[in-house]
Design a protein around this motif. Structure first.
Motif, PDB file in Angstrom:
ATOM      1  N   LYS A 264    -127.743  17.200 -10.722  1.00  0.00           N
ATOM      2  CA  LYS A 264    -128.949  17.303 -11.547  1.00  0.00           C
ATOM      3  C   LYS A 264    -130.193  17.447 -10.677  1.00  0.00           C
ATOM      4  O   LYS A 264    -131.097  18.231 -10.982  1.00  0.00           O
ATOM      5  N   ARG A 265    -130.241  16.706  -9.572  1.00  0.00           N
ATOM      6  CA  ARG A 265    -131.395  16.821  -8.676  1.00  0.00           C
ATOM      7  C   ARG A 265    -131.457  18.200  -8.041  1.00  0.00           C
ATOM      8  O   ARG A 265    -132.534  18.783  -7.910  1.00  0.00           O
ATOM      9  N   TYR A 266    -130.312  18.750  -7.664  1.00  0.00           N
ATOM     10  CA  TYR A 266    -130.281  20.101  -7.107  1.00  0.00           C
ATOM     11  C   TYR A 266    -130.841  21.111  -8.115  1.00  0.00           C
ATOM     12  O   TYR A 266    -131.588  22.020  -7.754  1.00  0.00           O
ATOM     13  N   ALA A 267    -130.441  20.946  -9.383  1.00  0.00           N
ATOM     14  CA  ALA A 267    -130.908  21.882 -10.408  1.00  0.00           C
ATOM     15  C   ALA A 267    -132.408  21.792 -10.600  1.00  0.00           C
ATOM     16  O   ALA A 267    -133.084  22.807 -10.803  1.00  0.00           O
ATOM     17  N   ARG A 268    -132.960  20.578 -10.531  1.00  0.00           N
ATOM     18  CA  ARG A 268    -134.396  20.394 -10.742  1.00  0.00           C
ATOM     19  C   ARG A 268    -135.223  20.755  -9.512  1.00  0.00           C
ATOM     20  O   ARG A 268    -136.390  21.098  -9.632  1.00  0.00           O
ATOM     21  N   GLN A 269    -134.614  20.672  -8.341  1.00  0.00           N
ATOM     22  CA  GLN A 269    -135.321  21.062  -7.123  1.00  0.00           C
ATOM     23  C   GLN A 269    -135.334  22.564  -6.925  1.00  0.00           C
ATOM     24  O   GLN A 269    -136.079  23.057  -6.085  1.00  0.00           O
TER      25      GLN A 269
ATOM     26  N   GLY B 167    -122.644  32.204  -8.830  1.00  0.00           N
ATOM     27  CA  GLY B 167    -123.978  31.877  -8.348  1.00  0.00           C
ATOM     28  C   GLY B 167    -123.962  31.516  -6.875  1.00  0.00           C
ATOM     29  O   GLY B 167    -122.899  31.408  -6.242  1.00  0.00           O
ATOM     30  N   GLN B 168    -125.160  31.313  -6.349  1.00  0.00           N
ATOM     31  CA  GLN B 168    -125.344  30.880  -4.968  1.00  0.00           C
ATOM     32  C   GLN B 168    -126.228  29.647  -4.978  1.00  0.00           C
ATOM     33  O   GLN B 168    -127.257  29.616  -5.673  1.00  0.00           O
ATOM     34  N   VAL B 169    -125.843  28.652  -4.203  1.00  0.00           N
ATOM     35  CA  VAL B 169    -126.575  27.391  -4.146  1.00  0.00           C
ATOM     36  C   VAL B 169    -126.844  27.056  -2.681  1.00  0.00           C
ATOM     37  O   VAL B 169    -125.915  27.071  -1.856  1.00  0.00           O
ATOM     38  N   GLN B 170    -128.092  26.746  -2.397  1.00  0.00           N
ATOM     39  CA  GLN B 170    -128.464  26.389  -1.029  1.00  0.00           C
ATOM     40  C   GLN B 170    -128.202  24.916  -0.780  1.00  0.00           C
ATOM     41  O   GLN B 170    -128.657  24.046  -1.525  1.00  0.00           O
TER      42      GLN B 170
ATOM     43  N   TRP C  55    -114.312  18.455  -1.186  1.00  0.00           N
ATOM     44  CA  TRP C  55    -113.067  18.675  -1.901  1.00  0.00           C
ATOM     45  C   TRP C  55    -113.164  18.300  -3.373  1.00  0.00           C
ATOM     46  O   TRP C  55    -112.295  18.651  -4.166  1.00  0.00           O
ATOM     47  N   GLN C  56    -114.228  17.569  -3.755  1.00  0.00           N
ATOM     48  CA  GLN C  56    -114.352  17.162  -5.150  1.00  0.00           C
ATOM     49  C   GLN C  56    -114.818  18.324  -6.022  1.00  0.00           C
ATOM     50  O   GLN C  56    -115.605  19.166  -5.588  1.00  0.00           O
ATOM     51  N   VAL C  57    -114.315  18.353  -7.234  1.00  0.00           N
ATOM     52  CA  VAL C  57    -114.698  19.374  -8.219  1.00  0.00           C
ATOM     53  C   VAL C  57    -115.099  18.673  -9.509  1.00  0.00           C
ATOM     54  O   VAL C  57    -114.291  17.924 -10.090  1.00  0.00           O
ATOM     55  N   PRO C  58    -116.342  18.877  -9.980  1.00  0.00           N
ATOM     56  CA  PRO C  58    -117.320  19.752  -9.329  1.00  0.00           C
ATOM     57  C   PRO C  58    -118.075  19.037  -8.219  1.00  0.00           C
ATOM     58  O   PRO C  58    -118.371  17.851  -8.333  1.00  0.00           O
ATOM     59  N   CYS C  59    -118.382  19.756  -7.167  1.00  0.00           N
ATOM     60  CA  CYS C  59    -119.290  19.249  -6.141  1.00  0.00           C
ATOM     61  C   CYS C  59    -120.708  19.341  -6.690  1.00  0.00           C
ATOM     62  O   CYS C  59    -120.931  19.821  -7.802  1.00  0.00           O
ATOM     63  N   LYS C  60    -121.691  18.891  -5.918  1.00  0.00           N
ATOM     64  CA  LYS C  60    -123.066  18.917  -6.432  1.00  0.00           C
ATOM     65  C   LYS C  60    -123.585  20.337  -6.613  1.00  0.00           C
ATOM     66  O   LYS C  60    -124.466  20.584  -7.438  1.00  0.00           O
ATOM     67  N   HIS C  61    -123.015  21.288  -5.884  1.00  0.00           N
ATOM     68  CA  HIS C  61    -123.439  22.685  -6.040  1.00  0.00           C
ATOM     69  C   HIS C  61    -122.931  23.252  -7.366  1.00  0.00           C
ATOM     70  O   HIS C  61    -123.672  23.926  -8.093  1.00  0.00           O
ATOM     71  N   LEU C  62    -121.666  22.966  -7.684  1.00  0.00           N
ATOM     72  CA  LEU C  62    -121.132  23.382  -8.976  1.00  0.00           C
ATOM     73  C   LEU C  62    -121.817  22.644 -10.118  1.00  0.00           C
ATOM     74  O   LEU C  62    -122.095  23.226 -11.174  1.00  0.00           O
ATOM     75  N   ALA C  63    -122.102  21.358  -9.920  1.00  0.00           N
ATOM     76  CA  ALA C  63    -122.757  20.577 -10.971  1.00  0.00           C
ATOM     77  C   ALA C  63    -124.144  21.134 -11.276  1.00  0.00           C
ATOM     78  O   ALA C  63    -124.550  21.217 -12.436  1.00  0.00           O
ATOM     79  N   ALA C  64    -124.882  21.517 -10.235  1.00  0.00           N
ATOM     80  CA  ALA C  64    -126.203  22.119 -10.446  1.00  0.00           C
ATOM     81  C   ALA C  64    -126.078  23.400 -11.263  1.00  0.00           C
ATOM     82  O   ALA C  64    -126.872  23.666 -12.180  1.00  0.00           O
TER      83      ALA C  64
END
Length: 275
Positions: A57-62, A77-80, A155-164
Motif C-alpha cells: 500500500k505504501r508503494y502504491a501511494r508513493q 507493470g513495472q515497479v521500482q 519468494w512470497q506472493v504477492p511481494c510488495k511490488h505485486l501488492a502495489a
C-alpha cells in the motif's frame, strides 16, 4: 552462518524513489471505493494474501509503480524497488472461453436493467449472480483462476511490488468497471455490441404491441365509415369585462356612477380592437 543465509543480516537497501510514477489517489484509509473493487481486494484476502497486500500500500501511494496496463486476462507493470532496474510484475486471471461468454451475454441480455446499467458505465449490484447462474465466477476465487509473479528476489506472493500493482488495479476498477470484464476476456465494446445484437434478435414484440399488417389496414380503409366521436363541448368564452366582477367593489363614484361601470366600455373596446 552458511553462504545461503547471508541475506538475513544484510542491511536493507533504500528504495529508489520515483518522481513521475503511477500514484494511488487515496492517501489514507481504504484505497478501493466501489463495491466491485472492494470485492476484488476481498477475494485476494480470502486467498490468504491480506497480510502481504498491506506491504504494497505504501508503494502504491508513493508512486513506485512506473506503469500498469491491462489486456485480456493479464495485467503487466513495472515497479521500482531497491535495484536500479525496475521489477516486472504480472497478474493473470483465467479468461472465459467464447462459449462461456455467450452464456453470460444471453443471461445479461435477458434482463433490461443489466443492459441499462452497463450502458451507463455502472456495474450492476447482482451481476455476480448472473455469472454464478452459468457456473462461472466473475472474480477469481482460487489459485487456479489467479496467478502472480514478479522478477524480484522475494519468494512470497504477492511481494510488495505485486501488492502495489493490486491496489492500483483496484483503483482502475473504480474508474472503469469494464476492466474487470476485460480481465476475464471480454472488452467493453465487444460486450456492449453483443448485448445490443441479442436484444435486437430477441424475437418479435408481443401481439398486443405489434402493428397490424398493411392488408388489414387497407380493408379498414375501404370499409364503411365509422361513427365519429361526439364533439367535445368547448368552454364558454368569458366576457371581456368579467374580470371587473371578480374585483372587490371600488368605493369610488364618478358623476354619480361606480368607477367599475365606467371601466366596462373600455375593457370591451380593447377586446374588439384586438380581434
Amino acid at each position: 552462518m552458511s553462504d545461503d543465509e547471508w541475506w538475513r543480516d544484510a542491511p536493507a537497501k533504500p528504495v529508489i524513489r520515483v518522481e513521475d510514477g503511477v500514484r494511488a489517489r487515496s492517501l489514507r484509509g481504504e484505497i478501493a471505493r466501489s463495491w466491485w473493487s472492494r470485492r476484488f481486494l476481498s477475494v485476494l484476502e480470502s486467498l490468504g494474501l491480506s497480510g502481504r497486500l498491506d506491504r504494497g500500500k505504501r508503494y502504491a501511494r508513493q508512486g513506485q509503480v512506473l506503469s500498469l496496463s491491462l489486456s485480456k486476462s493479464i495485467v503487466v507493470g513495472q515497479v521500482q524497488g531497491t535495484r536500479p532496474e525496475p521489477y516486472r510484475v504480472r497478474i493473470v486471471a483465467r479468461a472465459f472461453t467464447d462459449e462461456q461468454w455467450e452464456q453470460v451475454e444471453q443471461a445479461l441480455a435477458g434482463q433490461a436493467v443489466f443492459l441499462a446499467k452497463l450502458l451507463a458505465g455502472d456495474m450492476p449490484d447482482d451481476i455476480e449472480a448472473v455469472f454464478d447462474g452459468v457456473g462461472l465466477r466473475l472474480f477469481p476465487d482460487d489459485r487456479q483462476d489467479l496467478s502472480m509473479d514478479c522478477t524480484c528476489p522475494d519468494w512470497q506472493v504477492p511481494c510488495k511490488h505485486l501488492a502495489a500493482a493490486c491496489y492500483l488495479l483496484a483503483e482502475s476498477f473504480d474508474t472503469d468497471p469494464f476492466e474487470i470484464l476485460a480481465w476475464r476476456g471480454r472488452g467493453r465494446q465487444e460486450l456492449l455490441d453483443n448485448l445490443r445484437g441479442l436484444r435486437e434478435r430477441s424475437g418479435p414484440a408481443p401481439a398486443e404491441e405489434r402493428e397490424p399488417p398493411l392488408s388489414e389496414l387497407l380493408e379498414e380503409f375501404w370499409g364503411p365509415p365509422t361513427t365519429p366521436p361526439a364533439p367535445v363541448a368547448q368552454p364558454a368564452v368569458a366576457a371581456p369585462d368579467a374580470l371587473l366582477d371578480q374585483l372587490d367593489a371600488l368605493p369610488v363614484i364618478v358623476r354619480g356612477k361606480p368607477l367599475v361601470e365606467l371601466l366596462r366600455p373600455a375593457y370591451r373596446a380593447m377586446v374588439e380592437e384586438s380581434e
